[in-house]
Every structure is written in structure tokens, then in C-alpha cells.
Write a protein that holds these residues in place. Structure first.
Motif, PDB file in Angstrom:
ATOM      1  N   PRO A 157       0.825  -1.209   0.000  1.00 41.87           N
ATOM      2  CA  PRO A 157       0.000   0.000   0.000  1.00 41.87           C
ATOM      3  C   PRO A 157       0.860   1.260   0.000  1.00 41.87           C
ATOM      4  CG  PRO A 157      -0.851  -1.606   1.567  1.00 41.87           C
ATOM      5  CD  PRO A 157       0.472  -2.137   1.088  1.00 41.87           C
ATOM      6  N   LEU A 158       0.383   2.277  -0.699  1.00 45.93           N
ATOM      7  CA  LEU A 158       1.092   3.556  -0.722  1.00 45.93           C
ATOM      8  C   LEU A 158       1.176   4.140   0.686  1.00 45.93           C
ATOM      9  CD1 LEU A 158      -0.337   5.447  -3.842  1.00 45.93           C
ATOM     10  CD2 LEU A 158       1.684   3.991  -3.701  1.00 45.93           C
ATOM     11  N   ASP A 159       2.244   4.849   0.938  1.00 49.14           N
ATOM     12  CA  ASP A 159       2.416   5.575   2.198  1.00 49.14           C
ATOM     13  C   ASP A 159       1.402   6.715   2.242  1.00 49.14           C
ATOM     14  OD1 ASP A 159       3.191   7.144   4.326  1.00 49.14           O
ATOM     15  OD2 ASP A 159       5.316   7.196   3.783  1.00 49.14           O
ATOM     16  N   ARG A 160       0.465   6.648   3.171  1.00 51.34           N
ATOM     17  CA  ARG A 160      -0.594   7.654   3.251  1.00 51.34           C
ATOM     18  C   ARG A 160      -0.072   9.022   3.663  1.00 51.34           C
ATOM     19  NH1 ARG A 160      -2.469   3.235   0.802  1.00 51.34           N
ATOM     20  NH2 ARG A 160      -4.737   2.981   1.003  1.00 51.34           N
ATOM     21  N   GLY A 161       1.155   9.101   4.151  1.00 55.24           N
ATOM     22  CA  GLY A 161       1.715  10.391   4.543  1.00 55.24           C
ATOM     23  C   GLY A 161       2.639  11.004   3.511  1.00 55.24           C
ATOM     24  N   ALA A 162       2.998  10.238   2.478  1.00 57.36           N
ATOM     25  CA  ALA A 162       3.920  10.741   1.446  1.00 57.36           C
ATOM     26  C   ALA A 162       3.155  11.593   0.435  1.00 57.36           C
ATOM     27  CB  ALA A 162       4.596   9.569   0.743  1.00 57.36           C
TER      28      ALA A 162
ATOM     29  N   PHE B 183      -4.973   9.836   2.995  1.00 57.47           N
ATOM     30  CA  PHE B 183      -3.778  10.497   2.471  1.00 57.47           C
ATOM     31  C   PHE B 183      -3.733  11.936   2.989  1.00 57.47           C
ATOM     32  CE2 PHE B 183      -4.135   6.897  -0.256  1.00 57.47           C
ATOM     33  CZ  PHE B 183      -2.846   6.619  -0.690  1.00 57.47           C
ATOM     34  N   THR B 184      -2.601  12.321   3.575  1.00 53.38           N
ATOM     35  CA  THR B 184      -2.500  13.622   4.246  1.00 53.38           C
ATOM     36  C   THR B 184      -1.642  14.641   3.508  1.00 53.38           C
ATOM     37  OG1 THR B 184      -0.633  12.801   5.570  1.00 53.38           O
ATOM     38  CG2 THR B 184      -2.853  12.574   6.510  1.00 53.38           C
ATOM     39  N   SER B 185      -1.052  14.242   2.369  1.00 56.95           N
ATOM     40  CA  SER B 185      -0.182  15.178   1.645  1.00 56.95           C
ATOM     41  C   SER B 185      -0.491  15.138   0.152  1.00 56.95           C
ATOM     42  CB  SER B 185       1.294  14.823   1.887  1.00 56.95           C
ATOM     43  OG  SER B 185       2.149  15.801   1.298  1.00 56.95           O
ATOM     44  N   LEU B 186      -1.729  15.461  -0.189  1.00 54.98           N
ATOM     45  CA  LEU B 186      -2.132  15.494  -1.589  1.00 54.98           C
ATOM     46  C   LEU B 186      -1.715  16.814  -2.212  1.00 54.98           C
ATOM     47  CD1 LEU B 186      -5.706  13.921  -1.390  1.00 54.98           C
ATOM     48  CD2 LEU B 186      -3.558  12.818  -2.027  1.00 54.98           C
ATOM     49  N   VAL B 187      -1.086  16.719  -3.376  1.00 52.41           N
ATOM     50  CA  VAL B 187      -0.582  17.898  -4.080  1.00 52.41           C
ATOM     51  C   VAL B 187      -1.427  18.118  -5.330  1.00 52.41           C
ATOM     52  CG1 VAL B 187       1.424  18.956  -5.185  1.00 52.41           C
ATOM     53  CG2 VAL B 187       1.742  17.370  -3.260  1.00 52.41           C
ATOM     54  N   THR B 188      -1.922  19.318  -5.503  1.00 47.72           N
ATOM     55  CA  THR B 188      -2.750  19.628  -6.669  1.00 47.72           C
ATOM     56  C   THR B 188      -2.375  20.987  -7.234  1.00 47.72           C
ATOM     57  OG1 THR B 188      -4.487  20.651  -5.321  1.00 47.72           O
ATOM     58  CG2 THR B 188      -4.716  18.296  -5.792  1.00 47.72           C
ATOM     59  N   ARG B 189      -2.670  21.163  -8.516  1.00 52.95           N
ATOM     60  CA  ARG B 189      -2.529  22.456  -9.167  1.00 52.95           C
ATOM     61  C   ARG B 189      -3.643  22.587 -10.198  1.00 52.95           C
ATOM     62  NH1 ARG B 189       0.559  22.754  -5.621  1.00 52.95           N
ATOM     63  NH2 ARG B 189       2.646  23.684  -5.540  1.00 52.95           N
ATOM     64  N   THR B 190      -4.281  23.732 -10.248  1.00 54.67           N
ATOM     65  CA  THR B 190      -5.256  23.985 -11.304  1.00 54.67           C
ATOM     66  C   THR B 190      -4.514  24.278 -12.599  1.00 54.67           C
ATOM     67  OG1 THR B 190      -5.333  26.371 -10.929  1.00 54.67           O
ATOM     68  CG2 THR B 190      -6.827  24.986  -9.604  1.00 54.67           C
TER      69      THR B 190
ATOM     70  N   ALA C  37     -12.660  12.409 -13.576  1.00 53.37           N
ATOM     71  CA  ALA C  37     -11.908  11.320 -12.965  1.00 53.37           C
ATOM     72  C   ALA C  37     -11.033  11.816 -11.824  1.00 53.37           C
ATOM     73  CB  ALA C  37     -11.051  10.616 -14.016  1.00 53.37           C
ATOM     74  N   GLY C  38     -10.299  12.887 -12.076  1.00 51.67           N
ATOM     75  CA  GLY C  38      -9.347  13.385 -11.082  1.00 51.67           C
ATOM     76  C   GLY C  38      -9.993  13.814  -9.785  1.00 51.67           C
ATOM     77  N   SER C  39     -11.163  14.459  -9.865  1.00 55.50           N
ATOM     78  CA  SER C  39     -11.823  14.905  -8.637  1.00 55.50           C
ATOM     79  C   SER C  39     -12.292  13.715  -7.815  1.00 55.50           C
ATOM     80  CB  SER C  39     -12.997  15.834  -8.966  1.00 55.50           C
ATOM     81  OG  SER C  39     -13.997  15.163  -9.721  1.00 55.50           O
ATOM     82  N   ALA C  40     -12.776  12.677  -8.488  1.00 54.99           N
ATOM     83  CA  ALA C  40     -13.201  11.472  -7.773  1.00 54.99           C
ATOM     84  C   ALA C  40     -12.002  10.787  -7.124  1.00 54.99           C
ATOM     85  CB  ALA C  40     -13.902  10.515  -8.733  1.00 54.99           C
ATOM     86  N   ILE C  41     -10.879  10.731  -7.830  1.00 53.23           N
ATOM     87  CA  ILE C  41      -9.667  10.123  -7.275  1.00 53.23           C
ATOM     88  C   ILE C  41      -9.175  10.920  -6.070  1.00 53.23           C
ATOM     89  CG2 ILE C  41      -7.230   9.638  -7.757  1.00 53.23           C
ATOM     90  CD1 ILE C  41      -8.193   9.069 -10.701  1.00 53.23           C
ATOM     91  N   HIS C  42      -9.219  12.239  -6.184  1.00 53.67           N
ATOM     92  CA  HIS C  42      -8.799  13.093  -5.072  1.00 53.67           C
ATOM     93  C   HIS C  42      -9.667  12.836  -3.843  1.00 53.67           C
ATOM     94  CE1 HIS C  42      -8.157  16.857  -2.791  1.00 53.67           C
ATOM     95  NE2 HIS C  42      -6.954  16.816  -3.318  1.00 53.67           N
TER      96      HIS C  42
END
Length: 323
Positions: A9-14, A38-45, A25-30
Motif C-alpha cells: 500500500p502507498l504511504d498515506r503520509g507521502a 492520504f494527508t499530503s495530496l498535491v494539486t494544481r489547477t 476522474a481526477g476529482s473522484a480520485i482526489h
């Protein structure tokens, strides 16, 4: 992490970069990643980061240093948009994919999932369509430019696996629908187009709705929240050279789908079919045996999913993408 080392499993803190986090799709995945802790999600518009700008993408990756990437950003559209602007669909998607993947290689992104489309397969592929049907026949002409870009993305991921030994993977979803879809008259896919058309007809009191084609082609639809669930499942559990089909394994005719939409919006008028307009691919049903073998299956039925989407469409009002 290298191919063959085994994945967990992916590291939920990375840090995880979700490219295209505002789209269907992306909004649902986010949302799914947030729900999974997951506590460190990175996004850009797109206004903050133009993914077709190679220098800007590389600069972003050098600053953000994501451990994982979900590449859900793409220029998308329906039959009309793809037929009218094939250069745009080919060029923009190739640039987005290449820039993101090359920058991810440079900074050593361990895990990347490239999100494609079921339009990668030949127009007359044997049904249901297996992953090994790729590149075995001619594409559907109305969206071949977009399909070629997505095929290039699959091969890019496979090349990274061979050259760099990184456990990158690709997922090919069937037709998607759900919150944050594009409901524009020119750029939407079939299901959101039907929802808008029938809802507006109900509001105006129209006696009839006219749809493109014969209504006989069969299509498979997957709710975006089910896609997101599958994406997270694959990131946590799958490391294989083959791209993975993501779908329900069930389809329906466009006529049947139109009837479901009419029922969901409360439209009681007549439906007519303009057979002078193209039908597109006669059938497109994915073989989802590989995905199911990993332990995943969908949860949202088509009728219930359409009802949810109609409710979201009506609640969203001015925030809808209708242009």
C-alpha cells in the motif's frame, strides 16, 4: 522501489500529485485518496500549472518532489469535439503526458498511474475487449487522434518499466460519468449530454427529444467514484506490465440509457433518433477479468449512478461545466 521488488500500500503520509484533480476522474480520485487517509495530496489547477509547458512542469516537480503521481489530466470530449479538433486532442495530450512522465522520471517518482481510455482499442475488437486487443486493428475514426495519444501514454509507461525498472502502471477506464463531468453542448460525452438534454426538455415542456444516431450501439458506463476506488486499489496492489481495463463488465444500448436518463429527470415526452448522425463504435464492452483477479469489483449500479448524477447536476447550478 523497483519492478519485481513487490509493492505494498502507498504511504498515506507521502506526497501524491493528482494531475487533473478538478476533472471528472481526477476529482473522484482526489476524494477517494482523502477518504483513505492520504494527508499530503498535491494539486494544481490549470491556471496555476500549464501541463503543456515543459519547463513549468519540470520546475514544479523539482519543488514538489511527489512520491507518487496519478496522471488523470487530459483534454477530453465527445464525438463532435474529437471529430472537429483532432489536432488539439493529439497535441495537447501528448505534451501533457510526456512532460509529466519525463519530469517524474527526473525526480525519481516511485509510483505513477497513467489514466487512459477504452477508445484505445480497435473499432471492431472482439467483445468483451481484452487488454491484448491493443494495436490489433483500426481505430474508430471519430476519436483516433485522442486514442493515439493515450496509446502513446501506455507505451511510455511500459518503456519506463523496462528502462528504469520503476513499477509504473496504466489503467484504461470504460465510459465514465458522475460529479464534475462536462455538461457542455459541444464538449460533453454521451451520458452528461443526455442528462442536460432531457432535463432542459423537461423544464421547457418539450414534446420530443432528438438524439444522435440509431440508439442501437451498446455502451458500458462506470461511475467516477467506482473508478477512483479501482485506481487506489491498483496503486496499492497491482504491479504488472499490462495496462488494466477498468469497468463493470456490463453494457446497455444507448436507447436503454436514454430511457434511464428520461426517468431520472422526470421527462415524459417522446424520444426520437436522428439516424443521419453517426453512431460511433457499435459496441465497446471491456473484459475486466484482470482487474477482478486483483480483488476489486464495482459497487454503483447504472440506474442508481444516473440518479445520483442527475441530483448532483441540479444541485450544482452555476458551478457546472457547460462551455
Amino acid at each position: 522501489m523497483r519492478v519485481g521488488d513487490g509493492i505494498g500500500p502507498l504511504d498515506r503520509g507521502a506526497p501524491v500529485f493528482v494531475a487533473g484533480h478538478r476533472g471528472l476522474a481526477g476529482s473522484a480520485i482526489h476524494r477517494a485518496l482523502e477518504t483513505a487517509g492520504f494527508t499530503s495530496l498535491v494539486t494544481r489547477t490549470s491556471a496555476e500549472l500549464d501541463l503543456t509547458d515543459r519547463a513549468a512542469v519540470f520546475a514544479f516537480f523539482r519543488r514538489a518532489r511527489p512520491a507518487s503521481v496519478v496522471l488523470a489530466a487530459a483534454k477530453v470530449g465527445g464525438i463532435l469535439a474529437n471529430s472537429t479538433f483532432p489536432v488539439d486532442f493529439l497535441s495537447e495530450n501528448l505534451r501533457i503526458q510526456t512532460n509529466v512522465m519525463d519530469a517524474a522520471i527526473e525526480v525519481g517518482v516511485e509510483r505513477l498511474l497513467f489514466l487512459g481510455s477504452s477508445c484505445i482499442y480497435p473499432k471492431f475488437a472482439e467483445q468483451p475487449i481484452r487488454e491484448d486487443s491493443l494495436l490489433t486493428g483500426h481505430l474508430e475514426p471519430t476519436n483516433d487522434a485522442y486514442a493515439i495519444a493515450k496509446i502513446a501514454g501506455i507505451l511510455h509507461v511500459q518503456a519506463v518499466r523496462r528502462q528504469y525498472g520503476l513499477p509504473w502502471i496504466s489503467a484504461m477506464p470504460t465510459n465514465l460519468y458522475g460529479p464534475n463531468d462536462n455538461f457542455s453542448a459541444q464538449g460533453s460525452h454521451v451520458l452528461p449530454a443526455l442528462i442536460r438534454r432531457y432535463d432542459e426538455a423537461r423544464g421547457r415542456g418539450d414534446a420530443a427529444v432528438v438524439n444522435w444516431g440509431s440508439g442501437r450501439p451498446r455502451r458500458e458506463f462506470l461511475h467516477s467514484d467506482d473508478l477512483a476506488s479501482a485506481v487506489l486499489h491498483l496503486l496499492d496492489h497491482y504491479d504488472g506490465d499490462s495496462h488494466v481495463n477498468v469497468g463493470t463488465g456490463r453494457d446497455a444500448t444507448i436507447r436503454e440509457i436514454a430511457e434511464m436518463v428520461a426517468d431520472a429527470v422526470g421527462y415524459e415526452g417522446e424520444t426520437r433518433w436522428d439516424t443521419e448522425k453517426p453512431d460511433g463504435t457499435p459496441r465497446k464492452l471491456l473484459d475486466v477479468g484482470l482487474l477482478r483477479s486483483t480483488g476489486w469489483s464495482p459497487r454503483i449500479g447504472l440506474r442508481a449512478g444516473i440518479e445520483r448524477t442527475v441530483a448532483w447536476y441540479r444541485e450544482s447550478g452555476a458551478e457546472l461545466r457547460v462551455a
